[in-house]
Design a protein around this motif. Sequence first.
Motif, PDB file in Angstrom:
ATOM      1  N   LEU A 125      80.131  -7.800  61.723  1.00  0.00           N
ATOM      2  CA  LEU A 125      80.847  -8.172  60.510  1.00  0.00           C
ATOM      3  C   LEU A 125      81.161  -9.665  60.503  1.00  0.00           C
ATOM      4  CD1 LEU A 125      82.515  -7.622  57.929  1.00  0.00           C
ATOM      5  CD2 LEU A 125      84.447  -7.050  59.438  1.00  0.00           C
ATOM      6  N   LYS A 126      81.639 -10.192  61.630  1.00  0.00           N
ATOM      7  CA  LYS A 126      82.002 -11.606  61.693  1.00  0.00           C
ATOM      8  C   LYS A 126      80.783 -12.501  61.500  1.00  0.00           C
ATOM      9  CE  LYS A 126      85.417 -12.978  64.249  1.00  0.00           C
ATOM     10  NZ  LYS A 126      86.287 -13.337  65.396  1.00  0.00           N
ATOM     11  N   ILE A 127      79.626 -12.054  61.985  1.00  0.00           N
ATOM     12  CA  ILE A 127      78.400 -12.825  61.772  1.00  0.00           C
ATOM     13  C   ILE A 127      78.040 -12.844  60.292  1.00  0.00           C
ATOM     14  CG2 ILE A 127      75.917 -12.918  62.241  1.00  0.00           C
ATOM     15  CD1 ILE A 127      76.525 -11.724  65.002  1.00  0.00           C
ATOM     16  N   ILE A 128      78.149 -11.701  59.636  1.00  0.00           N
ATOM     17  CA  ILE A 128      77.804 -11.624  58.215  1.00  0.00           C
ATOM     18  C   ILE A 128      78.751 -12.462  57.364  1.00  0.00           C
ATOM     19  CG2 ILE A 128      77.788 -10.052  56.234  1.00  0.00           C
ATOM     20  CD1 ILE A 128      76.561  -7.962  58.009  1.00  0.00           C
ATOM     21  N   LEU A 129      80.014 -12.513  57.749  1.00  0.00           N
ATOM     22  CA  LEU A 129      80.988 -13.285  56.969  1.00  0.00           C
ATOM     23  C   LEU A 129      80.686 -14.781  56.990  1.00  0.00           C
ATOM     24  CD1 LEU A 129      84.340 -11.455  57.836  1.00  0.00           C
ATOM     25  CD2 LEU A 129      83.079 -11.419  55.667  1.00  0.00           C
ATOM     26  N   ILE A 130      79.990 -15.262  58.022  1.00  0.00           N
ATOM     27  CA  ILE A 130      79.596 -16.680  58.035  1.00  0.00           C
ATOM     28  C   ILE A 130      78.133 -16.852  57.639  1.00  0.00           C
ATOM     29  CG2 ILE A 130      81.304 -17.271  59.808  1.00  0.00           C
ATOM     30  CD1 ILE A 130      78.919 -17.396  61.815  1.00  0.00           C
ATOM     31  N   SER A 131      77.424 -15.731  57.434  1.00  0.00           N
ATOM     32  CA  SER A 131      76.014 -15.778  57.047  1.00  0.00           C
ATOM     33  C   SER A 131      75.713 -14.577  56.145  1.00  0.00           C
ATOM     34  CB  SER A 131      75.115 -15.755  58.290  1.00  0.00           C
ATOM     35  OG  SER A 131      73.745 -15.808  57.932  1.00  0.00           O
ATOM     36  N   PRO A 132      76.151 -14.622  54.881  1.00  0.00           N
ATOM     37  CA  PRO A 132      75.995 -13.475  53.978  1.00  0.00           C
ATOM     38  C   PRO A 132      74.548 -13.000  53.831  1.00  0.00           C
ATOM     39  CG  PRO A 132      77.502 -15.084  53.036  1.00  0.00           C
ATOM     40  CD  PRO A 132      76.906 -15.732  54.247  1.00  0.00           C
ATOM     41  N   HIS A 133      73.584 -13.920  53.928  1.00  0.00           N
ATOM     42  CA  HIS A 133      72.185 -13.526  53.782  1.00  0.00           C
ATOM     43  C   HIS A 133      71.708 -12.681  54.957  1.00  0.00           C
ATOM     44  CE1 HIS A 133      71.494 -15.777  50.154  1.00  0.00           C
ATOM     45  NE2 HIS A 133      71.918 -16.894  50.707  1.00  0.00           N
ATOM     46  N   SER A 134      72.489 -12.615  56.020  1.00  0.00           N
ATOM     47  CA  SER A 134      72.115 -11.796  57.175  1.00  0.00           C
ATOM     48  C   SER A 134      72.429 -10.314  56.961  1.00  0.00           C
ATOM     49  CB  SER A 134      72.845 -12.289  58.437  1.00  0.00           C
ATOM     50  OG  SER A 134      72.427 -13.599  58.780  1.00  0.00           O
ATOM     51  N   ARG A 135      73.106  -9.986  55.879  1.00  0.00           N
ATOM     52  CA  ARG A 135      73.478  -8.589  55.626  1.00  0.00           C
ATOM     53  C   ARG A 135      72.239  -7.700  55.522  1.00  0.00           C
ATOM     54  NH1 ARG A 135      77.947  -5.648  53.474  1.00  0.00           N
ATOM     55  NH2 ARG A 135      79.115  -7.599  53.497  1.00  0.00           N
ATOM     56  N   THR A 136      71.224  -8.155  54.798  1.00  0.00           N
ATOM     57  CA  THR A 136      70.013  -7.341  54.668  1.00  0.00           C
ATOM     58  C   THR A 136      69.298  -7.210  56.012  1.00  0.00           C
ATOM     59  OG1 THR A 136      68.779  -9.315  53.960  1.00  0.00           O
ATOM     60  CG2 THR A 136      69.637  -7.860  52.234  1.00  0.00           C
ATOM     61  N   TYR A 137      69.419  -8.226  56.855  1.00  0.00           N
ATOM     62  CA  TYR A 137      68.791  -8.133  58.174  1.00  0.00           C
ATOM     63  C   TYR A 137      69.506  -7.089  59.033  1.00  0.00           C
ATOM     64  CZ  TYR A 137      66.505  -9.524  62.491  1.00  0.00           C
ATOM     65  OH  TYR A 137      65.773  -9.513  63.650  1.00  0.00           O
ATOM     66  N   VAL A 138      70.825  -6.993  58.894  1.00  0.00           N
ATOM     67  CA  VAL A 138      71.576  -5.946  59.596  1.00  0.00           C
ATOM     68  C   VAL A 138      71.094  -4.576  59.144  1.00  0.00           C
ATOM     69  CG1 VAL A 138      73.838  -4.872  59.843  1.00  0.00           C
ATOM     70  CG2 VAL A 138      73.624  -7.349  60.007  1.00  0.00           C
ATOM     71  N   GLU A 139      70.906  -4.405  57.839  1.00  0.00           N
ATOM     72  CA  GLU A 139      70.421  -3.129  57.318  1.00  0.00           C
ATOM     73  C   GLU A 139      69.045  -2.793  57.878  1.00  0.00           C
ATOM     74  OE1 GLU A 139      70.579  -3.555  53.113  1.00  0.00           O
ATOM     75  OE2 GLU A 139      72.768  -3.496  53.008  1.00  0.00           O
ATOM     76  N   LEU A 140      68.192  -3.806  57.989  1.00  0.00           N
ATOM     77  CA  LEU A 140      66.856  -3.595  58.533  1.00  0.00           C
ATOM     78  C   LEU A 140      66.934  -3.176  59.997  1.00  0.00           C
ATOM     79  CD1 LEU A 140      63.786  -3.752  58.279  1.00  0.00           C
ATOM     80  CD2 LEU A 140      63.933  -6.191  58.810  1.00  0.00           C
ATOM     81  N   CYS A 141      67.800  -3.812  60.762  1.00  0.00           N
ATOM     82  CA  CYS A 141      67.956  -3.460  62.183  1.00  0.00           C
ATOM     83  C   CYS A 141      68.501  -2.039  62.331  1.00  0.00           C
ATOM     84  CB  CYS A 141      68.867  -4.466  62.874  1.00  0.00           C
ATOM     85  SG  CYS A 141      68.131  -6.112  63.078  1.00  0.00           S
TER      86      CYS A 141
END
Length: 463
Positions: free
Chosen positions: A373-389
Amino acid sequence: MPSQHFSSQSETTESKVLPALTNNILPQAIAPQPTAQLNNSELTVSASQDIIYNFFIYHIKNSKAEVVLQHFKKIFIYLTPPAHPKLIQALHTISEFDSQLEFNNLFKRCCYILLNNWITQRQYQFARDLIKILSERTFSEPHPDNSLKILRGWLTNFLSSKDYEDLKLFVLKYADYQSLQNHWTSRYQPYLLAAQYLDANNAPEERQTARLLSQQLKEKYKFDLAMYTSRSQSATSQLKNYHNPTLLGDEALRLIKLILVNRGAFSYRSLANIFLSQSQNITYKQFKESLVKYLFDYQGNFLSTDICQAQIINILEIFHPENDGEILKSGLHLRTCNYLIKCLTVENSGEPTALFLLFATQLNPLTLAILILKIILISPHSRTYVELCCARLIQYYQDNSDTECQWLIKFLEVTQIALTIYGENVQYNLVNMSEKHEEEQLFIDLNNCRVFSQHKQLRKDKD
């Protein structure tokens, strides 16, 4: 090489090319041409596919859904296409090319053209009917036409493929496939759909439909979670039934409070904003050092993991060391966050990483969810990458039973909650209802706190 076409004339008619599809805008379709304009002509496989695509797009725009579905059945199930010579010739040309792959591409794209339209128009019954037609198809007698008999064999092969399973996944929410709905992976369709719409090798219609359905499912979960937090705290909650969209039971509400409670004087969102403001005009090496402090400071006792912190430090030290002396750029910021997410979840091979197994099986899975969550909050575009993982993890364990995967399910449930309550179009707040001021308390009693949520309507995607 394809064999001789059925055409007896050498005159060539220029094929109509299907324009690219983007989002919910269908291309200008080509109407079925009058018979006089459909004299026999040589066709390429690509031109033949375009004729069939355009046929369906035309009828989507100009015919009732029932008519479109009947055309689909006649062309692909009964192999008795409407009496348009060009359409019949197109099917013969595709069969002569003798390629299961080309047929799969044709059939899959036609299905997604229809599904995309029906789901967008909320005509879910027709999406269900399409899958039902395929699942109940019966071929009692061989087709007398050899070319069409080949197509029938290819359709049978397609219905045993992963592509067909993907089709069923799209309509899983609306179809009555009890065996699929009972499987533990069915709860995490948004992740599995993300893997499809992020795959550049998939047809535009497939990716578009996957994105649309994934967003609908996430919005429903978001709404259900907001309603659950509200109703479960109501004074009359014991007299009413309220739907808990998680698998965590009564623990879900306490988990939401744990995620929302401030760390020190700041919330996770506030810490992210501070980190971003302090990351301007610093070197990449300084950024990586600050990133470790950001991830592990203000975490609270349930997140104190010295071993994991040391591993994260080592991971970042060896990532792009050649850029350490350069001023941080947005592209490297995103790559670093995505790489860190990968290290915390899944290898390129699809196997879970050692850090993921450590967090998910031996430590509190909330630890890992908060770090992500903390990573996504500083990198919103990483949210889709989290979903992919997450999709890759689900796919890796999908053949295991839910009993064997309870540890993974717990992580997915916790992560889904964390990403939802810190979503871009939802606002959750934790309010201390104690008579004492927060600063006067040595610790916050979560039993005295209430969660308030505000769900905003998601704007339409304009990509």
